[in-house]
Design a protein around this motif. Structure first.
Motif, PDB file in Angstrom:
ATOM      1  N   VAL A   6       0.854  -1.186   0.000  1.00  0.00           N
ATOM      2  CA  VAL A   6       0.000   0.000   0.000  1.00  0.00           C
ATOM      3  C   VAL A   6       0.891   1.238   0.000  1.00  0.00           C
ATOM      4  O   VAL A   6       2.064   1.161   0.356  1.00  0.00           O
ATOM      5  CB  VAL A   6      -0.946   0.066   1.219  1.00  0.00           C
ATOM      6  CG1 VAL A   6      -1.928  -1.070   1.216  1.00  0.00           C
ATOM      7  CG2 VAL A   6      -0.180   0.104   2.512  1.00  0.00           C
ATOM      8  N   VAL A   8       1.150   5.132   1.532  1.00  0.00           N
ATOM      9  CA  VAL A   8       0.642   6.050   2.533  1.00  0.00           C
ATOM     10  C   VAL A   8       0.982   7.456   2.059  1.00  0.00           C
ATOM     11  O   VAL A   8       2.147   7.771   1.816  1.00  0.00           O
ATOM     12  CB  VAL A   8       1.293   5.787   3.917  1.00  0.00           C
ATOM     13  CG1 VAL A   8       0.791   6.786   4.942  1.00  0.00           C
ATOM     14  CG2 VAL A   8       1.034   4.357   4.368  1.00  0.00           C
ATOM     15  N   SER A  58       0.529   7.824  11.012  1.00  0.00           N
ATOM     16  CA  SER A  58      -0.255   7.322   9.869  1.00  0.00           C
ATOM     17  C   SER A  58       0.366   6.055   9.297  1.00  0.00           C
ATOM     18  O   SER A  58      -0.341   5.107   8.949  1.00  0.00           O
ATOM     19  CB  SER A  58      -0.323   8.375   8.765  1.00  0.00           C
ATOM     20  OG  SER A  58      -1.018   9.502   9.190  1.00  0.00           O
ATOM     21  N   THR A  62      -1.351   2.273   9.301  1.00  0.00           N
ATOM     22  CA  THR A  62      -1.525   1.518   8.062  1.00  0.00           C
ATOM     23  C   THR A  62      -0.903   0.135   8.183  1.00  0.00           C
ATOM     24  O   THR A  62      -1.511  -0.865   7.790  1.00  0.00           O
ATOM     25  CB  THR A  62      -0.912   2.285   6.874  1.00  0.00           C
ATOM     26  OG1 THR A  62      -1.551   3.561   6.773  1.00  0.00           O
ATOM     27  CG2 THR A  62      -1.079   1.512   5.576  1.00  0.00           C
ATOM     28  N   ASP A  65      -3.115  -1.940  10.423  1.00  0.00           N
ATOM     29  CA  ASP A  65      -4.322  -2.363   9.707  1.00  0.00           C
ATOM     30  C   ASP A  65      -4.021  -3.491   8.721  1.00  0.00           C
ATOM     31  O   ASP A  65      -4.863  -4.363   8.501  1.00  0.00           O
ATOM     32  CB  ASP A  65      -4.949  -1.194   8.947  1.00  0.00           C
ATOM     33  CG  ASP A  65      -5.566  -0.159   9.881  1.00  0.00           C
ATOM     34  OD1 ASP A  65      -5.752  -0.464  11.084  1.00  0.00           O
ATOM     35  OD2 ASP A  65      -5.848   0.961   9.410  1.00  0.00           O
ATOM     36  N   MET A  66      -2.842  -3.479   8.144  1.00  0.00           N
ATOM     37  CA  MET A  66      -2.466  -4.509   7.182  1.00  0.00           C
ATOM     38  C   MET A  66      -2.233  -5.853   7.852  1.00  0.00           C
ATOM     39  O   MET A  66      -2.308  -6.887   7.192  1.00  0.00           O
ATOM     40  CB  MET A  66      -1.202  -4.104   6.425  1.00  0.00           C
ATOM     41  CG  MET A  66      -1.435  -3.069   5.376  1.00  0.00           C
ATOM     42  SD  MET A  66       0.066  -2.756   4.436  1.00  0.00           S
ATOM     43  CE  MET A  66       0.282  -4.316   3.592  1.00  0.00           C
TER      44      MET A  66
END
Length: 90
Positions: A6, A8, A58, A62, A65-66
Motif C-alpha cells: 500500500v 501512505v 499514519s 496503516t 491495519d495490514m
C-alpha cells in the motif's frame, strides 16, 4: 499470496498538504533520507526522513491495519496448500 503493498500519502506537518516538489532520482538511484521535498502549498522544505517521522503515526496505523490482511492471506494460502495435499479443510 497476493500483493499486499500500500502507499501512505505523506502530509506536510505544517499545512497538511499532500503534494510536494522534488527532484526525481536518476535511473537506478533511490531516494535517500536527506532527499529534499518542498510542500507545494506552504513552501516548507523537509528531508525524506523528516517527512517520514512527521507521518509516523499514519504509517504505523496503516501497517497495523495490514496485519489482519496479511494473516487472512496466509490462512488462505495454507488452506489451499493443505487441500492440495489431500487434507479436508472447512
Amino acid at each position: 499470496m497476493d500483493d499486499l503493498s500500500v502507499q501512505v500519502a505523506l502530509t506536510c506537518p505544517t499545512c497538511g498538504c499532500t503534494e510536494f516538489a522534488y527532484e526525481t532520482p536518476a535511473s537506478g538511484q533511490d531516494f535517500t533520507d536527506d532527499w529534499a521535498f518542498t510542500c507545494a502549498h506552504c513552501g516548507r522544505t523537509f528531508t525524506r526522513a523528516e517527512l517520514i517521522e512527521a507521518n509516523a503515526e499514519s504509517i504505523d496505523m496503516t501497517v497495523s491495519d495490514m496485519g489482519d490482511d496479511i494473516v487472512d492471506e496466509l490462512a488462505k494460502d495454507l488452506k489451499k496448500a493443505l487441500k492440495k495435499q489431500g487434507w479436508k479443510i472447512k
